[in-house]
Scaffold this motif. Structure first.
Motif, short mmCIF file in Angstrom:
data_model
loop_
_atom_site.label_atom_id
_atom_site.label_comp_id
_atom_site.label_asym_id
_atom_site.label_seq_id
_atom_site.Cartn_x
_atom_site.Cartn_y
_atom_site.Cartn_z
N VAL A 166 0.85 -1.19 0.00
CA VAL A 166 0.00 0.00 0.00
C VAL A 166 0.88 1.24 0.00
CG1 VAL A 166 -1.85 1.26 1.15
CG2 VAL A 166 -1.82 -1.25 1.21
N LEU A 167 0.88 1.97 -1.12
CA LEU A 167 1.60 3.22 -1.24
C LEU A 167 0.66 4.37 -0.89
CD1 LEU A 167 3.23 1.15 -2.93
CD2 LEU A 167 3.74 2.97 -4.55
N SER A 168 1.23 5.47 -0.41
CA SER A 168 0.37 6.59 -0.04
C SER A 168 1.12 7.91 -0.15
CB SER A 168 -0.15 6.43 1.40
OG SER A 168 0.92 6.55 2.32
N PHE A 169 0.36 8.97 -0.40
CA PHE A 169 0.85 10.34 -0.29
C PHE A 169 -0.34 11.28 -0.25
CE2 PHE A 169 0.43 9.96 -4.88
CZ PHE A 169 0.02 11.21 -5.31
N HIS A 170 -0.09 12.59 -0.06
CA HIS A 170 -1.15 13.59 0.06
C HIS A 170 -1.31 14.36 -1.25
CE1 HIS A 170 0.35 12.80 4.13
NE2 HIS A 170 -0.88 13.05 4.54
N SER A 171 -2.53 14.56 -1.68
CA SER A 171 -2.78 15.19 -2.98
C SER A 171 -2.17 16.58 -3.14
CB SER A 171 -4.28 15.24 -3.29
OG SER A 171 -4.98 16.06 -2.36
N PRO A 172 -2.08 17.44 -2.09
CA PRO A 172 -1.47 18.75 -2.31
C PRO A 172 -0.01 18.68 -2.77
CG PRO A 172 -2.85 18.83 -0.36
CD PRO A 172 -2.75 17.38 -0.76
N THR A 173 0.64 17.54 -2.57
CA THR A 173 2.03 17.40 -3.02
C THR A 173 2.11 17.34 -4.54
OG1 THR A 173 2.53 16.26 -0.94
CG2 THR A 173 4.15 16.03 -2.68
N LEU A 174 0.99 17.22 -5.23
CA LEU A 174 0.98 17.21 -6.69
C LEU A 174 1.20 18.60 -7.29
CD1 LEU A 174 -2.00 14.76 -7.30
CD2 LEU A 174 0.42 14.32 -7.80
N ALA A 175 1.19 19.62 -6.47
CA ALA A 175 1.42 20.99 -6.95
C ALA A 175 2.47 21.65 -6.06
CB ALA A 175 0.12 21.79 -6.96
N ALA A 176 3.17 22.60 -6.62
CA ALA A 176 4.28 23.24 -5.90
C ALA A 176 3.79 24.18 -4.80
CB ALA A 176 5.16 24.00 -6.88
N GLY A 177 4.45 24.09 -3.66
CA GLY A 177 4.25 25.09 -2.62
C GLY A 177 3.25 24.78 -1.54
N PHE A 178 2.64 23.61 -1.57
CA PHE A 178 1.59 23.31 -0.60
C PHE A 178 2.02 22.35 0.50
CE2 PHE A 178 -0.95 24.40 -4.47
CZ PHE A 178 -1.40 25.62 -4.00
N THR A 179 3.06 21.56 0.26
CA THR A 179 3.63 20.71 1.30
C THR A 179 5.15 20.82 1.23
OG1 THR A 179 3.98 18.63 0.07
CG2 THR A 179 1.74 19.05 0.88
N ARG A 180 5.79 20.44 2.30
CA ARG A 180 7.26 20.52 2.33
C ARG A 180 7.90 19.50 1.39
NH1 ARG A 180 5.65 18.34 7.24
NH2 ARG A 180 6.39 16.23 7.76
N TYR A 181 7.12 18.56 0.92
CA TYR A 181 7.66 17.53 0.03
C TYR A 181 7.73 17.99 -1.42
CZ TYR A 181 6.47 14.87 4.18
OH TYR A 181 6.38 14.43 5.49
N ALA A 182 7.04 19.07 -1.76
CA ALA A 182 7.07 19.64 -3.11
C ALA A 182 7.03 21.16 -2.97
CB ALA A 182 5.90 19.13 -3.95
N ALA A 183 8.11 21.69 -2.45
CA ALA A 183 8.15 23.13 -2.21
C ALA A 183 8.19 23.93 -3.50
CB ALA A 183 9.38 23.47 -1.36
#
Length: 330
Positions: A273-290
């Motif tokens: 089971v893989l997982s992540f948060h949808s806001p990481t799909l765009a820049a600037g909303f999580t620390r994982y995709a700044a």
């Protein structure tokens, strides 16, 4: 669900199922993870990034499961984009409860109350029911899978999920302990899927996280000990003695994830089971995709991981596939 299950509760999968992978997305509003929780002030700007992601999934053979919360389920653009994939059979829809933005609002906003299972059972049930019904109305299909926001299961959650026709819960995150914030402790829970009820109607499908390293067989005890010794777990990881690896592109490198897959695959785990948060799909909303480079890194991670899974013969599955493979073996 809050306590580790007995070994006899382990779910058996049909032999033809083999080993498969399920990609789950906590599909939620944008908010500042470092700020106090609030009912308003969130955004949904990243929804416009969902079409690219869905197309990408179809290209690499992934079958995403969108676990949507109230802000997403009530957003027309999100409903149209995700609903199109669900109608075409290229994605599944599920429920994710963020109680602080999900009506009815009868609780004070505290850190403990962001774990839905901590709420009075009647309030947890009312919030869940409003969300489940909204999802069925918006997407035209009854959701069969649930994840508590912040992994916040409670003593009454299993009963309300069963009453609503949910067949799979995927809230348990083995090796992680949220009790310091008022949440559940999953540090002793197994990685394998198991039945969360005596009637074997509700399957627990844990999010995949494993221990890797020379001391991994002692991992659970060492990890609990390390909570009393600051930086101990990091030191063990740097020495390749013990590393906790979650199968997520958020904060986990490709190399680390492949080591995790080695362990999960070698143990015969039926579903990764893989997982992540949808806001990481765009820049600037999580620390994982700044920035945009971070977004591209997420896509690169998924491409490499799915290529590795394909090499091992681990293919994607759907929620229905999991239900079917376990129903005959309950």
């Amino acid at each position: 669900m809050l306590n580790p299950p007995a070994p006899s509760a382990t779910a058996q999968f049909a032999p033809h199922f083999g080993q498969r992978v399920l990609l789950t997305i906590d599909t939620e509003e944008e908010f500042d993870w470092s700020a106090p929780f609030r009912r308003d002030g969130y955004g949904l700007s990243h929804v416009k990034a969902l079409p690219r992601f869905q197309n990408f999934c179809e290209e690499i053979g992934a079958h995403p499961v969108y676990l949507v919360d109230w802000p997403v389920a009530t957003d027309p653009a999100a409903v149209e984009i995700i609903g199109d994939a669900v109608r075409r059979g290229t994605a599944d829809i599920g429920v994710q409860l963020h109680p602080w933005v999900n009506p009815p609002f009868g609780e004070e906003i505290t850190t403990a109350n962001t774990f839905a299972g901590n709420l009075p059972h009647t309030l947890e049930a009312a919030k869940f029911t409003m969300l489940r019904d909204r999802i069925e109305q918006a997407f035209g299909t009854a959701p069969l899978i649930y994840r508590a926001g912040r992994y916040g299961l409670g003593p009454g959650t299993a009963g309300l999920l069963k009453a609503a026709g949910i067949r799979i819960d995927t809230s348990v995150r083995p090796l992680f302990d949220y009790s310091a914030k008022g949440g559940p402790d999953y540090s002793r829970h197994p990685l394998v899927p198991y039945w969360a009820d005596a009637e074997r109607e509700l399957l627990e499908l844990p999010i995949t996280s494993v221990h890797w390293g020379l001391l991994r067989n002692l991992g659970a005890g060492l990890q609990r000990l390390s909570t009393r010794i600051p930086l101990a777990l990091g030191a063990l990881s740097r020495l390749s003695l013990l590393e906790r690896i979650a199968l997520t592109p958020e904060g986990v490198s490709i190399e680390e994830a492949i080591r995790g897959i080695d362990i999960a695959h070698g143990s015969g785990l039926p579903v990764l089971v893989l997982s992540f948060h949808s806001p990481t799909l765009a820049a600037g909303f999580t620390r994982y995709a700044a920035d945009e480079a971070g977004v591209e890194a997420l896509y690169g991670w998924l491409a490499r991981i799915y290529a590795d899974l394909d090499r091992r013969g681990i293919s994607s599955c759907t929620v229905a596939d999991i239900i079917s493979a376990t129903s005959d073996n309950a």
